[in-house]
Design a protein around this motif. Structure first.
Motif, PDB file in Angstrom:
ATOM      1  N   VAL A 166       7.993 -16.722   4.447  1.00 20.31           N
ATOM      2  CA  VAL A 166       7.347 -15.447   3.754  1.00 20.31           C
ATOM      3  C   VAL A 166       7.338 -14.626   4.945  1.00 20.31           C
ATOM      4  O   VAL A 166       6.869 -14.964   6.095  1.00 20.31           O
ATOM      5  CB  VAL A 166       5.976 -15.934   3.404  1.00 20.31           C
ATOM      6  N   THR A 167       7.555 -13.306   4.655  1.00 23.82           N
ATOM      7  CA  THR A 167       7.445 -12.236   5.839  1.00 23.82           C
ATOM      8  C   THR A 167       6.061 -11.671   5.557  1.00 23.82           C
ATOM      9  O   THR A 167       5.652 -11.217   4.560  1.00 23.82           O
ATOM     10  CB  THR A 167       8.470 -11.234   5.460  1.00 23.82           C
ATOM     11  N   HIS A 168       5.319 -11.433   6.840  1.00 28.60           N
ATOM     12  CA  HIS A 168       3.909 -10.984   6.671  1.00 28.60           C
ATOM     13  C   HIS A 168       4.129  -9.598   7.742  1.00 28.60           C
ATOM     14  O   HIS A 168       4.903  -9.606   8.783  1.00 28.60           O
ATOM     15  CB  HIS A 168       3.045 -12.082   7.657  1.00 28.60           C
ATOM     16  N   THR A 169       3.478  -8.702   7.126  1.00 33.33           N
ATOM     17  CA  THR A 169       3.765  -7.444   7.993  1.00 33.33           C
ATOM     18  C   THR A 169       2.154  -6.739   7.749  1.00 33.33           C
ATOM     19  O   THR A 169       1.400  -6.734   7.220  1.00 33.33           O
ATOM     20  CB  THR A 169       4.437  -6.520   6.813  1.00 33.33           C
ATOM     21  N   ALA A 170       2.082  -6.001   9.072  1.00 34.58           N
ATOM     22  CA  ALA A 170       0.819  -5.219   9.394  1.00 34.58           C
ATOM     23  C   ALA A 170       1.367  -3.956  10.001  1.00 34.58           C
ATOM     24  O   ALA A 170       2.039  -3.710  10.854  1.00 34.58           O
ATOM     25  CB  ALA A 170      -0.052  -5.947  10.150  1.00 34.58           C
ATOM     26  N   LYS A 171       0.603  -2.790   9.544  1.00 34.14           N
ATOM     27  CA  LYS A 171       0.834  -1.330   9.980  1.00 34.14           C
ATOM     28  C   LYS A 171      -0.467  -1.219  10.709  1.00 34.14           C
ATOM     29  O   LYS A 171      -1.516  -1.479  10.319  1.00 34.14           O
ATOM     30  CB  LYS A 171       0.994  -0.262   8.717  1.00 34.14           C
ATOM     31  N   VAL A 172      -0.167  -0.651  12.055  1.00 31.48           N
ATOM     32  CA  VAL A 172      -1.537  -0.346  12.686  1.00 31.48           C
ATOM     33  C   VAL A 172      -1.048   1.056  13.080  1.00 31.48           C
ATOM     34  O   VAL A 172       0.035   1.314  13.437  1.00 31.48           O
ATOM     35  CB  VAL A 172      -1.790  -1.091  13.942  1.00 31.48           C
ATOM     36  N   LYS A 173      -2.172   1.805  13.448  1.00 30.07           N
ATOM     37  CA  LYS A 173      -2.422   2.982  14.045  1.00 30.07           C
ATOM     38  C   LYS A 173      -2.379   3.303  15.383  1.00 30.07           C
ATOM     39  O   LYS A 173      -3.038   2.685  15.941  1.00 30.07           O
ATOM     40  CB  LYS A 173      -3.500   3.922  13.248  1.00 30.07           C
ATOM     41  N   LEU A 174      -1.684   4.024  16.089  1.00 25.78           N
ATOM     42  CA  LEU A 174      -1.948   4.140  17.637  1.00 25.78           C
ATOM     43  C   LEU A 174      -2.226   5.572  17.881  1.00 25.78           C
ATOM     44  O   LEU A 174      -1.661   6.454  17.321  1.00 25.78           O
ATOM     45  CB  LEU A 174      -0.368   3.855  18.478  1.00 25.78           C
ATOM     46  N   ASP A 175      -3.113   5.793  18.900  1.00 19.58           N
ATOM     47  CA  ASP A 175      -3.640   7.185  19.106  1.00 19.58           C
ATOM     48  C   ASP A 175      -2.496   7.720  20.199  1.00 19.58           C
ATOM     49  O   ASP A 175      -1.365   7.142  20.380  1.00 19.58           O
ATOM     50  CB  ASP A 175      -5.048   7.166  19.732  1.00 19.58           C
ATOM     51  N   GLY A 176      -2.791   9.028  20.578  1.00 18.76           N
ATOM     52  CA  GLY A 176      -1.864   9.572  21.438  1.00 18.76           C
ATOM     53  C   GLY A 176      -1.491   8.867  22.749  1.00 18.76           C
ATOM     54  O   GLY A 176      -0.428   9.207  23.463  1.00 18.76           O
ATOM     55  N   ARG A 177      -2.171   8.147  23.039  1.00 17.33           N
ATOM     56  CA  ARG A 177      -2.139   7.222  24.552  1.00 17.33           C
ATOM     57  C   ARG A 177      -1.536   6.096  24.291  1.00 17.33           C
ATOM     58  O   ARG A 177      -1.152   5.271  25.134  1.00 17.33           O
ATOM     59  CB  ARG A 177      -3.473   7.035  25.141  1.00 17.33           C
ATOM     60  N   GLY A 178      -1.266   5.704  22.823  1.00 19.24           N
ATOM     61  CA  GLY A 178      -0.684   4.395  22.449  1.00 19.24           C
ATOM     62  C   GLY A 178      -1.574   3.215  22.140  1.00 19.24           C
ATOM     63  O   GLY A 178      -1.134   2.073  22.138  1.00 19.24           O
ATOM     64  N   LYS A 179      -2.884   3.577  22.150  1.00 18.10           N
ATOM     65  CA  LYS A 179      -3.868   2.519  21.984  1.00 18.10           C
ATOM     66  C   LYS A 179      -3.990   2.344  20.433  1.00 18.10           C
ATOM     67  O   LYS A 179      -4.025   3.281  19.650  1.00 18.10           O
ATOM     68  CB  LYS A 179      -5.250   2.920  22.540  1.00 18.10           C
ATOM     69  N   ILE A 180      -3.959   1.066  19.938  1.00 21.43           N
ATOM     70  CA  ILE A 180      -4.536   0.792  18.715  1.00 21.43           C
ATOM     71  C   ILE A 180      -5.700   1.286  18.419  1.00 21.43           C
ATOM     72  O   ILE A 180      -6.772   0.976  19.131  1.00 21.43           O
ATOM     73  CB  ILE A 180      -4.350  -0.716  18.415  1.00 21.43           C
TER      74      ILE A 180
END
Length: 149
Positions: free
Chosen positions: A41-55
């Motif tokens: 089973v493939t598990h996927t998560a999308k995360v947002k990074l700010d302009g400095r690359g921090k989650i």
């Protein structure tokens, strides 16, 4: 006279540099997609990074947008409501090696996701803070979303 001219020139250079930096837009948020295949089973998560690359939080209520696959996702905790799910603490930051990190947990358990868009890889770690049984770690494949942010 030369001093006044030199001072005027220096002042205009400093003001010009500060105005140029003030006009440059802040780097836009980026979306990273992390995935891993576990037991077919493939598990996927999308995360947002700010302009400095921090989650940063995906929304006001959760750290990630999670695709559950069959049953619960490996990334289940990151997709939970941060205020009502029982999560007691959370941290995010950026490590010296460039990885963006987010950790959420309770008294008994914690999960940590680390990702690097540059290396196109990451990790996911579950830690049983109570008995210490059931600790696990996975290597993630990471790519940047081409969708509009």
């Amino acid at each position: 006279m030369k001093t006044a001219l030199a001072l005027s020139l220096c002042l205009s250079l400093v003001l010009g540099a500060s105005l140029a930096s003030a006009k440059s837009p802040a780097p836009a948020n980026r979306i990273a997609i992390a995935s891993v295949k576990v037991d077919g089973v493939t598990h996927t998560a999308k995360v947002k990074l700010d302009g400095r690359g921090k989650i940063v939080p995906w929304s006001a209520t959760k750290w990630a947008s999670v695709t559950p696959g069959k049953g619960n996702s490996l990334f289940f905790w990151l997709g939970q409501n941060r205020e009502t799910s029982g999560i007691e603490w959370e941290r995010s930051g950026k490590a010296k090696n460039g990885y963006s990190l987010v950790t959420v947990g309770t008294t008994a358990d914690s999960v940590t996701m680390g990702i690097s868009l540059k290396a196109m890889k990451g990790f996911f770690k579950y830690q049983d803070l109570g008995s210490g049984n059931g600790n696990s770690q996975y290597v993630l494949t990471v790519k940047e979303s081409k969708a509009k942010k």
